[in-house]
Design a protein around this motif. Structure first.
Motif, PDB file in Angstrom:
ATOM      1  N   UNK A 334       0.646  -1.385   0.425  1.00 43.68           N
ATOM      2  CA  UNK A 334      -0.342   0.299   0.300  1.00 43.68           C
ATOM      3  C   UNK A 334       0.764   0.995   0.216  1.00 43.68           C
ATOM      4  N   UNK A 335       1.883   1.272   0.688  1.00 44.72           N
ATOM      5  CA  UNK A 335       2.665   2.278   1.002  1.00 44.72           C
ATOM      6  C   UNK A 335       3.541   2.629  -0.551  1.00 44.72           C
ATOM      7  N   UNK A 336       4.280   1.871  -1.026  1.00 44.68           N
ATOM      8  CA  UNK A 336       5.005   1.947  -2.377  1.00 44.68           C
ATOM      9  C   UNK A 336       4.366   2.522  -3.146  1.00 44.68           C
ATOM     10  N   UNK A 337       2.635   1.830  -3.572  1.00 50.42           N
ATOM     11  CA  UNK A 337       1.639   2.078  -4.443  1.00 50.42           C
ATOM     12  C   UNK A 337       1.392   3.417  -4.011  1.00 50.42           C
ATOM     13  N   UNK A 338       1.155   4.188  -2.978  1.00 58.14           N
ATOM     14  CA  UNK A 338       0.872   5.572  -2.565  1.00 58.14           C
ATOM     15  C   UNK A 338       1.961   6.253  -2.781  1.00 58.14           C
ATOM     16  N   UNK A 339       3.318   5.996  -2.619  1.00 56.61           N
ATOM     17  CA  UNK A 339       4.307   7.241  -3.072  1.00 56.61           C
ATOM     18  C   UNK A 339       4.229   7.196  -4.333  1.00 56.61           C
ATOM     19  N   UNK A 340       4.381   6.250  -5.214  1.00 56.75           N
ATOM     20  CA  UNK A 340       4.093   5.543  -6.428  1.00 56.75           C
ATOM     21  C   UNK A 340       3.725   6.703  -7.478  1.00 56.75           C
ATOM     22  N   UNK A 341       2.741   7.003  -6.477  1.00 54.38           N
ATOM     23  CA  UNK A 341       0.764   7.187  -7.629  1.00 54.38           C
ATOM     24  C   UNK A 341       1.548   8.801  -6.869  1.00 54.38           C
ATOM     25  N   UNK A 342       1.638   9.357  -6.243  1.00 50.42           N
ATOM     26  CA  UNK A 342       2.503  10.868  -5.674  1.00 50.42           C
ATOM     27  C   UNK A 342       3.608  10.636  -6.749  1.00 50.42           C
ATOM     28  N   UNK A 343       4.388  10.698  -6.882  1.00 50.40           N
ATOM     29  CA  UNK A 343       5.211  10.868  -7.325  1.00 50.40           C
ATOM     30  C   UNK A 343       5.500  10.579  -9.023  1.00 50.40           C
ATOM     31  N   UNK A 344       3.912   9.795  -9.566  1.00 57.72           N
ATOM     32  CA  UNK A 344       3.676   9.741 -11.071  1.00 57.72           C
ATOM     33  C   UNK A 344       3.339  11.584 -11.532  1.00 57.72           C
ATOM     34  N   UNK A 345       1.870  11.397  -9.799  1.00 54.33           N
ATOM     35  CA  UNK A 345       1.229  13.054 -10.659  1.00 54.33           C
ATOM     36  C   UNK A 345       1.862  14.278  -9.925  1.00 54.33           C
ATOM     37  N   UNK A 346       1.678  14.387  -8.664  1.00 54.24           N
ATOM     38  CA  UNK A 346       1.989  15.522  -8.459  1.00 54.24           C
ATOM     39  C   UNK A 346       3.338  16.069  -7.816  1.00 54.24           C
ATOM     40  N   UNK A 347       3.936  14.850  -7.923  1.00 57.47           N
ATOM     41  CA  UNK A 347       5.809  14.899  -7.772  1.00 57.47           C
ATOM     42  C   UNK A 347       6.234  15.222  -9.166  1.00 57.47           C
ATOM     43  N   UNK A 348       5.647  15.375 -10.027  1.00 57.13           N
ATOM     44  CA  UNK A 348       6.178  15.915 -11.169  1.00 57.13           C
ATOM     45  C   UNK A 348       6.595  17.286 -11.490  1.00 57.13           C
ATOM     46  N   UNK A 349       6.055  17.960 -11.063  1.00 58.07           N
ATOM     47  CA  UNK A 349       5.688  19.179 -10.791  1.00 58.07           C
ATOM     48  C   UNK A 349       7.162  20.059 -10.448  1.00 58.07           C
ATOM     49  N   UNK A 350       7.883  19.477  -9.447  1.00 66.30           N
ATOM     50  CA  UNK A 350       8.960  20.367  -9.521  1.00 66.30           C
ATOM     51  C   UNK A 350      10.301  19.889 -10.151  1.00 66.30           C
ATOM     52  N   UNK A 351       9.976  18.852 -10.928  1.00 66.27           N
ATOM     53  CA  UNK A 351      11.267  18.489 -11.041  1.00 66.27           C
ATOM     54  C   UNK A 351      11.845  19.077 -12.290  1.00 66.27           C
ATOM     55  N   UNK A 352      11.693  19.977 -13.343  1.00 63.16           N
ATOM     56  CA  UNK A 352      12.630  20.539 -13.892  1.00 63.16           C
ATOM     57  C   UNK A 352      13.836  21.448 -13.231  1.00 63.16           C
ATOM     58  N   UNK A 353      12.972  22.062 -11.767  1.00 58.54           N
ATOM     59  CA  UNK A 353      13.567  23.261 -10.820  1.00 58.54           C
ATOM     60  C   UNK A 353      14.961  21.724 -10.810  1.00 58.54           C
ATOM     61  N   UNK A 354      14.931  20.555 -10.427  1.00 56.83           N
ATOM     62  CA  UNK A 354      16.349  20.166  -9.947  1.00 56.83           C
ATOM     63  C   UNK A 354      16.362  19.054 -10.814  1.00 56.83           C
ATOM     64  N   UNK A 355      16.415  19.338 -11.924  1.00 61.64           N
ATOM     65  CA  UNK A 355      17.562  19.158 -13.475  1.00 61.64           C
ATOM     66  C   UNK A 355      17.056  17.813 -14.339  1.00 61.64           C
ATOM     67  N   UNK A 356      15.621  17.848 -13.555  1.00 63.89           N
ATOM     68  CA  UNK A 356      14.530  16.389 -14.917  1.00 63.89           C
ATOM     69  C   UNK A 356      14.294  16.808 -15.410  1.00 63.89           C
ATOM     70  N   UNK A 357      14.058  15.762 -16.342  1.00 64.82           N
ATOM     71  CA  UNK A 357      12.267  15.972 -17.153  1.00 64.82           C
ATOM     72  C   UNK A 357      11.575  15.440 -17.239  1.00 64.82           C
ATOM     73  N   UNK A 358      10.048  16.294 -16.724  1.00 67.86           N
ATOM     74  CA  UNK A 358       9.305  15.583 -16.303  1.00 67.86           C
ATOM     75  C   UNK A 358       8.312  14.734 -17.051  1.00 67.86           C
ATOM     76  N   UNK A 359       8.139  13.149 -16.888  1.00 63.75           N
ATOM     77  CA  UNK A 359       6.915  12.001 -17.474  1.00 63.75           C
ATOM     78  C   UNK A 359       6.554  12.555 -18.518  1.00 63.75           C
TER      79      UNK A 359
END
Length: 375
Positions: A334-359
């Protein structure tokens, strides 16, 4: 002759708060304070996140992924108060080893599982396959230390020759031919490579093999095969070694290069010189294809690294999270699903500032489907 630079390196264990401060200085502090083993089933969530499972997860691996993990961890704590991931950035090889040994809940890796790791990972997962899930794409920069040379263009063939020691000075005629009008010194070239087991190394060597197959015959793998230069531990060690060594060039994730303000090369992919930007990296990613089957989302790297699309920066690695498809206890799943779900959604918003390219959308859709199937 190889020398291992072991001086100015990061500690093996980096606290998530320190990483978040590095990557998210403009985004506030990380308020994740969940305790180990506690349950959050039934807690409310912001956005679309499900917040079931235990409060604290553990993961280990890729240093290329660590700043992205900081972004995701903060987003998870905001969407699911009390949730926290403890991530140890020891390198992709170490992360996979610890995952297989059941010492962490999942691994961060810049490379998919190798053939000889697939069965071991399945055993760790109770006889079920492990899945390689590409969570974020991180461009790899070639930072160099050459005072007075602010623009430098190289291609895969020249990079292969530099990292095997076939080209040893910056004013070599082959480099000069690609940099018409530049005043190149006769400074000795010092390639800097990762001395620890590294998915970034694996991807860099795969890029050379795909884009310059006749020149780079050393193969790939998480250990550097080039035979020339000086080794440094982890991404931070590569940055520090390049900064400290006149004539040095080293491969490191864009986020680290940006933070250190390294001067980086442009890559000629066969259709002209391409500067590393979010847009040029995204253009290459959009042409990448998935070679894995079902929910095992392994990428066909030749479709990425071999691109000759004008304006596409080809040296982009995919950072995977390696998870069990089944075999977790219910609280961990349940926790793994929760973390990865947030990462794939809300977590993508600030990736560019950290040097990454969103999905890209096509990857995000398949990733969310796979995450929902984890048991």
């Amino acid at each position: 002759m190889k020398r291992n630079l072991v001086g100015r390196t990061m500690l093996a264990t980096v606290s998530m708060s320190a990483i978040a401060g590095l990557a998210l200085s403009a985004c506030g502090s990380d308020n994740n304070t969940g305790g180990a083993g506690s349950s959050a089933a039934g807690s409310s969530a912001a956005g679309s996140a499900e917040c079931g499972g235990k409060n604290t997860l553990t993961a280990e691996g890729s240093t290329a992924q660590q700043n992205a993990i900081a972004v995701f961890n903060q987003a998870w704590g905001q969407a699911c108060p009390g949730k926290n991931l403890s991530y140890n950035p020891t390198g992709s090889g170490a992360g996979v080893t610890q995952f297989i040994a059941k010492n962490v809940d999942f691994a961060g890796s810049d490379s998919a599982l190798k053939d000889d790791q697939v069965q071991k990972a399945a055993e760790r997962c109770g006889g079920n396959p492990a899945w390689n899930l590409p969570l974020v794409f991180g461009p790899v920069a070639l930072g160099y230390n050459l005072p007075g040379v602010d623009k430098l263009v190289l291609n895969a063939d020249l990079l292969a020759k530099i990292f095997t020691g076939a080209i040893t000075t910056w004013n070599d005629p082959a480099i000069a031919a690609l940099n018409s009008g530049a005043s190149l010194p006769d400074t000795k070239i010092t390639p800097i490579y990762r001395s620890d087991s590294s998915g970034t190394t694996d991807n860099f060597q795969k890029y050379l093999g795909a884009a310059a197959p006749q020149t780079w015959t050393k193969g790939a793998g998480k250990e550097f095969q080039g035979g020339a230069g000086e080794g440094a531990q982890k991404s931070a060690g590569v940055v520090q070694a390049v900064q400290a060594t006149p004539g040095a060039i080293g491969y490191v994730e864009k986020g680290f290069a940006d933070q250190a303000k390294l001067t980086v090369i442009q890559i000629d992919n066969g259709s002209g010189a391409v500067e590393l930007t979010d847009e040029s990296a995204k253009k290459a990613i959009e042409g990448a294809k998935i070679s894995g089957t079902g929910n095992d989302l392994v990428l066909d790297l030749n479709s990425l690294y071999g691109t000759t699309e004008p304006g596409a920066y080809p040296l982009v690695l995919a950072t995977y999270n390696i998870v069990c498809s089944k075999g977790y206890d219910a609280d961990t799943a349940g926790a793994v699903r929760s973390f990865l779900t947030v990462a794939a959604n809300q977590g993508q918003a600030n990736l560019a500032a950290a040097g990454y390219v969103p999905l890209p959308d096509q990857f995000k859709e398949r990733l969310i489907t796979a995450v929902a199937a984890i048991q």
